[in-house]
Write an enzyme that holds these catalytic residues in place. Structure first.
Site, mmCIF file in Angstrom:
data_model
loop_
_atom_site.group_PDB
_atom_site.id
_atom_site.type_symbol
_atom_site.label_atom_id
_atom_site.label_comp_id
_atom_site.label_asym_id
_atom_site.label_seq_id
_atom_site.Cartn_x
_atom_site.Cartn_y
_atom_site.Cartn_z
ATOM 1 N N GLU A 4 0.531 -1.562 0.062
ATOM 2 C CA GLU A 4 -0.230 -0.208 0.088
ATOM 3 C C GLU A 4 0.968 1.364 -0.110
ATOM 4 O OE1 GLU A 4 -2.755 -0.212 3.310
ATOM 5 O OE2 GLU A 4 -3.733 -1.426 2.125
ATOM 6 N N GLU A 23 -5.123 -8.624 0.111
ATOM 7 C CA GLU A 23 -6.147 -8.211 1.899
ATOM 8 C C GLU A 23 -7.413 -7.856 0.843
ATOM 9 O OE1 GLU A 23 -4.278 -5.377 3.999
ATOM 10 O OE2 GLU A 23 -2.270 -5.586 3.560
HETATM 11 O O1 IFM Z 1 -4.136 -3.501 8.484
HETATM 12 C C1 IFM Z 1 -4.158 -2.587 7.689
HETATM 13 C C2 IFM Z 1 -3.247 -3.473 7.050
HETATM 14 O O2 IFM Z 1 -1.973 -3.351 7.567
HETATM 15 C C3 IFM Z 1 -2.911 -3.007 5.868
HETATM 16 N N1 IFM Z 1 -4.022 -2.529 4.671
HETATM 17 C C4 IFM Z 1 -5.284 -2.601 5.746
HETATM 18 C C5 IFM Z 1 -5.449 -3.021 7.139
HETATM 19 C C6 IFM Z 1 -6.108 -2.551 7.900
HETATM 20 O O3 IFM Z 1 -6.692 -1.290 7.815
#
Ligand code: IFM
Length: 478
Positions: free
Chosen positions: A162, A354
């Site tokens: 990210e 994710e």
């Molecule tokens: O916890 C985070 C992760 O570190 C990065 N993506 C989003 C998740 C939830 O906010």
């Protein structure tokens, strides 16, 4: 059904679960320092102990095995393995990842390693961090060390998690470490340096990996969702997903086009004007390295319709719309349109690196954690993903965020994202109902999700997947 060999996994990151912040020669990261700042983290919490995974990793791998996970996405703490960020390595830190990978493989779980999930060594921050022109070289050095250590066993790599968030929140709004509020031009420069770091890391993985490496990255995905299947609304949603409409990082293409197409997008360059980073000769060639997959983190989406001239117009959600405990909107269709639009644009296999939600989970009087909302949420999202696959998007894996409840950055421990409940006072782990349910999803390759839904396959021309541009996945001899 999901394709044969579909990768079912769960994800975590180092600072969010490991703890052991001062153990065995680990250096400090920007997050260690940021957490000490008054008011930075809710409740004044920190990742010092987190889930104590640094000491409990073996039993955590046991839990993963009992869930039947095929893959585990973790990140490497740069300051744990190289306390100063460059130069000397910390043998005990290296040994931790060595042992973790061994235990995973013994358990039949494929390790997927992320090199950077935001915990920049503090020492490098003191040397200017990502604003220092040497930063891409630092990252390459670190990546090389990890490849030398692990690539005889680790074949799946992600460079950066990210970039939109660590740059925008860490250096723009200042709500994440290192808590800076830099001018936009400097934020963009940091973004550019992180992209150069990505490219150099991909190169070093390819050059030094002992086994054939599959390399990707894990940006966050912004997804426009058409409110109808009409061609106009689908096009408007695609535009929303692929446009840059603000001087900020909440978009796919500023980083995605650079990485996959070797150029910054025109609309971003126009909007950012003189703030855009100076691109030196050779930069874009460095940044654009062939990738094997496009990882993407998708949690929600934006309902969109076509305006009078086809432009995307946001559609307000109705009163009482569904939200997670974090207040994020529940938009299952984001796992349909997100992978489709990204596959069409970049032509790379998609891995959902994710997806998940935080819930108000608690231990019931029966000692168990019942989380029907998570099961419902994931059922809806995974059905959408399966439909995207059916309609032609190439999606090869899915990682649930997260394996364990953990340290949710500025939110502290309030947001519980795990399939496994963690009692942070005792470090007891209790697999939630969703963990058992996810095991069934994995065992049946998605069969347990029930009927796909009644939407026709490729109902309109607008719904047919067409790859419009992008790179070809690399195929290399083993
Ligand atoms: O916890 C985070 C992760 O570190 C990065 N993506 C989003 C998740 C939830 O906010």
């Amino acid at each position: 059904m999901f394709p044969k060999g579909f990768v079912w996994g769960a994800a975590t990151s180092a600072y969010q679960i490991e703890g052991g912040a001062r153990a065995d020669g680990r250096g400090a990261s920007v997050w260690d320092q940021f957490c000490t700042a008054e008011g930075a983290i809710k409740g004044g919490e920190a990742g010092d102990t987190a889930c104590d995974h640094y000491r409990r990793y073996e039993s955590d791998v046991g839990l993963m095995k009992s869930m039947g996970l095929k893959a585990y996405r973790f990140s490497i703490s740069w300051p744990r393995v190289m306390p100063e960020g460059t130069g000397a390595v910390n043998p005990e830190g290296m040994s931790f990842y060595d042992r973790l990978v061994d235990r995973l493989l013994e358990a039949g779980i494929e390790p997927w390693a992320t090199l950077f999930h935001w915990d920049l060594p503090l020492e490098l921050h003191r040397r200017g961090g990502w604003l220092n022109p040497d930063s891409p070289r630092w990252f390459e050095e670190y990546a090389g060390r990890m490849v030398d250590l692990l690539s005889d066993r680790v074949t799946h790599w992600m460079t950066i998690n990210e970039p939109q968030i660590f740059v925008g929140l860490g250096y723009g709004t200042g709500v994440h470490a290192p808590g800076q509020k830099l001018v936009f031009a400097e934020q963009l420069l940091i973004g550019h340096r992180s992209l150069l770091a990505h490219g150099r890391a991909v190169r070093v993985i390819r050059a030094r990996a002992k086994r054939l490496a599959q390399v990707g990255w894990a940006p966050v995905g912004r997804v426009g969702i058409p409110i109808t299947d009409s061609r106009a609304d689908v096009e408007a949603a695609r535009r929303r997903s692929m446009e840059i409409d603000a001087k900020a990082f909440w978009n796919n293409t500023w980083f995605g086009d650079a990485v996959c197409l070797g150029r910054y997008p025109e609309d971003g360059l126009r909007l950012f004007g003189a703030d855009a980073p100076r691109v030196a000769s050779g930069d874009m060639e460095t940044i654009r390295q062939p990738l094997d997959y496009y990882g993407v983190n998708i949690y929600s989406g934006e309902p969109v319709r076509a305006g009078d001239n086809g432009e995307p117009v946001g559609v307000p959600r109705g009163a009482g719309y569904p939200q997670t405990a974090f207040g994020w909107t529940v938009e299952p269709e984001s796992l349909y349109w997100g992978p489709r639009f990204l596959y069409e644009r970049y032509g790379l296999p998609i891995v959902i690196t994710e997806n998940g939600l935080s819930c108000f989970d608690l231990v019931g009087t029966d000692g168990k954690v019942h989380d029907p909302a998570r099961i419902d949420f994931l059922t809806r999202y995974l059905r959408s993903l399966r439909r995207a696959v059916r309609d032609g998007a190439k999606v090869t894996g899915y990682f649930q965020w997260s394996l364990l409840d953990n340290f949710e950055w500025a939110e502290g421990y309030r947001q519980r994202f795990g399939l496994i409940f963690v009692d942070f006072a005792t470090q007891e782990r209790i697999p939630k109902d969703s963990a058992a349910w996810y095991s069934e999803v994995i065992r049946t390759n998605g069969g347990v999700l029930g009927p796909i839904d009644d939407r026709p396959e490729s109902g309109t021309e607008a719904l047919r997947v067409t790859v419009v541009s992008g790179t070809k996945p690399t195929t290399r001899p083993a």
